[in-house]
Write a protein that holds these residues in place. Structure first.
Motif, mmCIF file in Angstrom:
data_model
loop_
_atom_site.group_PDB
_atom_site.id
_atom_site.type_symbol
_atom_site.label_atom_id
_atom_site.label_comp_id
_atom_site.label_asym_id
_atom_site.label_seq_id
_atom_site.Cartn_x
_atom_site.Cartn_y
_atom_site.Cartn_z
ATOM 1 N N GLN A 42 0.821 -1.207 0.000
ATOM 2 C CA GLN A 42 0.000 0.000 0.000
ATOM 3 C C GLN A 42 0.857 1.259 0.000
ATOM 4 O OE1 GLN A 42 -2.541 -0.510 3.373
ATOM 5 N NE2 GLN A 42 -3.986 -1.820 2.271
ATOM 6 N N SER A 43 1.943 1.259 0.750
ATOM 7 C CA SER A 43 2.789 2.453 0.768
ATOM 8 C C SER A 43 3.479 2.665 -0.574
ATOM 9 C CB SER A 43 3.819 2.374 1.903
ATOM 10 O OG SER A 43 4.756 1.357 1.657
ATOM 11 N N TRP A 44 3.907 1.581 -1.220
ATOM 12 C CA TRP A 44 4.511 1.718 -2.544
ATOM 13 C C TRP A 44 3.481 2.187 -3.552
ATOM 14 C CZ3 TRP A 44 9.297 -0.203 -4.950
ATOM 15 C CH2 TRP A 44 10.315 -0.371 -4.015
ATOM 16 N N LEU A 45 2.241 1.714 -3.457
ATOM 17 C CA LEU A 45 1.200 2.169 -4.377
ATOM 18 C C LEU A 45 0.873 3.644 -4.167
ATOM 19 C CD1 LEU A 45 -1.210 -0.897 -4.458
ATOM 20 C CD2 LEU A 45 0.351 -0.120 -6.254
ATOM 21 N N ARG A 46 0.863 4.086 -2.909
ATOM 22 C CA ARG A 46 0.636 5.512 -2.646
ATOM 23 C C ARG A 46 1.760 6.358 -3.240
ATOM 24 N NH1 ARG A 46 -0.927 3.587 2.478
ATOM 25 N NH2 ARG A 46 1.137 4.084 3.286
ATOM 26 N N ALA B 172 5.756 -2.384 -10.651
ATOM 27 C CA ALA B 172 6.232 -3.705 -11.069
ATOM 28 C C ALA B 172 7.225 -4.273 -10.061
ATOM 29 C CB ALA B 172 6.878 -3.612 -12.448
ATOM 30 N N LEU B 173 8.103 -3.431 -9.537
ATOM 31 C CA LEU B 173 9.040 -3.903 -8.516
ATOM 32 C C LEU B 173 8.310 -4.358 -7.264
ATOM 33 C CD1 LEU B 173 11.994 -1.356 -8.616
ATOM 34 C CD2 LEU B 173 12.140 -3.819 -8.948
ATOM 35 N N GLN B 174 7.244 -3.645 -6.902
ATOM 36 C CA GLN B 174 6.528 -4.005 -5.685
ATOM 37 C C GLN B 174 5.810 -5.334 -5.815
ATOM 38 O OE1 GLN B 174 6.862 -3.147 -2.742
ATOM 39 N NE2 GLN B 174 5.268 -4.493 -2.009
ATOM 40 N N VAL B 175 5.332 -5.662 -6.999
ATOM 41 C CA VAL B 175 4.697 -6.973 -7.192
ATOM 42 C C VAL B 175 5.696 -8.071 -6.870
ATOM 43 C CG1 VAL B 175 3.759 -8.528 -8.943
ATOM 44 C CG2 VAL B 175 3.010 -6.159 -8.858
ATOM 45 N N ARG B 176 6.905 -7.915 -7.360
ATOM 46 C CA ARG B 176 7.963 -8.904 -7.076
ATOM 47 C C ARG B 176 8.321 -8.911 -5.586
ATOM 48 N NH1 ARG B 176 13.426 -8.741 -6.694
ATOM 49 N NH2 ARG B 176 14.519 -10.648 -7.251
ATOM 50 N N PRO C 42 16.311 -8.499 2.960
ATOM 51 C CA PRO C 42 16.064 -7.127 2.516
ATOM 52 C C PRO C 42 16.375 -6.982 1.029
ATOM 53 C CG PRO C 42 18.108 -7.241 3.749
ATOM 54 C CD PRO C 42 17.471 -8.603 3.835
ATOM 55 N N THR C 43 15.684 -6.067 0.376
ATOM 56 C CA THR C 43 15.932 -5.787 -1.039
ATOM 57 C C THR C 43 16.322 -4.315 -1.174
ATOM 58 O OG1 THR C 43 13.587 -5.417 -1.329
ATOM 59 C CG2 THR C 43 14.412 -7.580 -1.950
ATOM 60 N N PRO C 44 17.586 -4.009 -0.909
ATOM 61 C CA PRO C 44 17.993 -2.596 -0.915
ATOM 62 C C PRO C 44 17.937 -1.949 -2.294
ATOM 63 C CG PRO C 44 19.892 -4.023 -0.627
ATOM 64 C CD PRO C 44 18.676 -4.897 -0.563
ATOM 65 N N TRP C 45 18.075 -2.711 -3.373
ATOM 66 C CA TRP C 45 18.067 -2.109 -4.706
ATOM 67 C C TRP C 45 16.700 -1.531 -5.052
ATOM 68 C CZ3 TRP C 45 22.503 -0.742 -6.161
ATOM 69 C CH2 TRP C 45 23.616 -1.503 -5.872
ATOM 70 N N ALA C 46 15.648 -2.197 -4.641
ATOM 71 C CA ALA C 46 14.303 -1.678 -4.910
ATOM 72 C C ALA C 46 14.071 -0.380 -4.133
ATOM 73 C CB ALA C 46 13.255 -2.713 -4.547
ATOM 74 N N ILE C 47 14.517 -0.354 -2.898
ATOM 75 C CA ILE C 47 14.352 0.848 -2.076
ATOM 76 C C ILE C 47 15.203 1.981 -2.632
ATOM 77 C CG2 ILE C 47 14.705 1.806 0.233
ATOM 78 C CD1 ILE C 47 14.100 -1.108 1.244
ATOM 79 N N LEU C 48 16.420 1.670 -3.052
ATOM 80 C CA LEU C 48 17.285 2.676 -3.662
ATOM 81 C C LEU C 48 16.669 3.215 -4.955
ATOM 82 C CD1 LEU C 48 20.006 4.144 -3.541
ATOM 83 C CD2 LEU C 48 20.964 2.274 -4.875
ATOM 84 N N PHE C 49 16.070 2.334 -5.756
ATOM 85 C CA PHE C 49 15.399 2.763 -6.985
ATOM 86 C C PHE C 49 14.264 3.724 -6.668
ATOM 87 C CE2 PHE C 49 11.655 2.190 -9.647
ATOM 88 C CZ PHE C 49 12.126 2.709 -10.840
ATOM 89 N N SER D 208 14.153 7.645 -7.628
ATOM 90 C CA SER D 208 13.080 8.085 -8.529
ATOM 91 C C SER D 208 12.336 9.277 -7.941
ATOM 92 C CB SER D 208 12.101 6.954 -8.788
ATOM 93 O OG SER D 208 12.713 5.897 -9.451
ATOM 94 N N VAL D 209 12.004 9.190 -6.669
ATOM 95 C CA VAL D 209 11.293 10.290 -6.018
ATOM 96 C C VAL D 209 12.177 11.540 -5.990
ATOM 97 C CG1 VAL D 209 10.343 11.065 -3.805
ATOM 98 C CG2 VAL D 209 9.757 8.811 -4.690
ATOM 99 N N CYS D 210 13.461 11.360 -5.707
ATOM 100 C CA CYS D 210 14.380 12.506 -5.699
ATOM 101 C C CYS D 210 14.500 13.123 -7.087
ATOM 102 C CB CYS D 210 15.750 12.084 -5.176
ATOM 103 S SG CYS D 210 15.760 11.729 -3.413
ATOM 104 N N LEU D 211 14.574 12.291 -8.126
ATOM 105 C CA LEU D 211 14.652 12.804 -9.492
ATOM 106 C C LEU D 211 13.406 13.609 -9.844
ATOM 107 C CD1 LEU D 211 15.977 12.913 -12.313
ATOM 108 C CD2 LEU D 211 14.743 10.802 -12.832
ATOM 109 N N ILE D 212 12.249 13.098 -9.502
ATOM 110 C CA ILE D 212 11.012 13.822 -9.787
ATOM 111 C C ILE D 212 10.964 15.128 -8.992
ATOM 112 C CG2 ILE D 212 8.494 13.736 -9.525
ATOM 113 C CD1 ILE D 212 8.685 10.769 -10.259
ATOM 114 N N ALA D 213 11.449 15.101 -7.753
ATOM 115 C CA ALA D 213 11.478 16.328 -6.950
ATOM 116 C C ALA D 213 12.417 17.364 -7.569
ATOM 117 C CB ALA D 213 11.915 16.003 -5.527
ATOM 118 N N VAL D 214 13.578 16.926 -8.037
ATOM 119 C CA VAL D 214 14.524 17.854 -8.664
ATOM 120 C C VAL D 214 13.925 18.447 -9.939
ATOM 121 C CG1 VAL D 214 16.742 17.944 -9.883
ATOM 122 C CG2 VAL D 214 16.602 16.874 -7.651
#
Length: 116
Positions: free
Chosen positions: A24-28, A67-71, A87-94, A98-104
């Motif tokens: 749910q948090s990833w979907l939000r 798509a990452l969250q489904v996996r 833990p899956t740090p690559w998904a969290i890093l992605f 992504s959020v930082c890029l959109i913010a910039v």
């Protein structure tokens, strides 16, 4: 006499717990990324073709996050059953990048509008 309805198999023994909350948090977050990308389409008269490029990038990132969250959900359900999480740090890093890029991109857009 009615026959009982077959129950859907549960993906793990803890319905409503961690995998669902995480999903749910990833979907939000993906929804927020989509809304921000739609704002760039609204500014097409200000930025021209650049606005469309930013829109496509932002929508692509939102779709990739879903798509990452489904996996990740499937991995989370398996780890609950196995009582061993990974833990899956690559998904969290992605997602964070992504959020930082959109913010910039958004901040740069506001600065451009202000300076014009």
């Amino acid at each position: 006499m009615t026959t009982p309805r077959p129950r859907r198999p549960q993906p793990h023994a803890d319905p409503g717990l961690q995998p669902e909350r995480t999903t749910q948090s990833w979907l939000r977050t993906s929804l927020t990324m989509t809304v921000v990308s739609l704002l760039f389409i609204r500014w097409i008269n200000v930025f021209g073709g650049l606005s469309v490029v930013v829109f496509v990038v932002c929508i692509g990132l939102a779709i990739a996050a879903i798509a990452l969250q489904v996996r990740r959900y499937r991995l989370g359900a398996v780890s609950i059953r196995a009582e061993r999480g990974r833990p899956t740090p690559w998904a969290i890093l992605f997602l964070a990048s992504s959020v930082c890029l959109i913010a910039v991109l958004s901040i740069a857009s506001v600065i451009k509008i202000t300076l014009d």
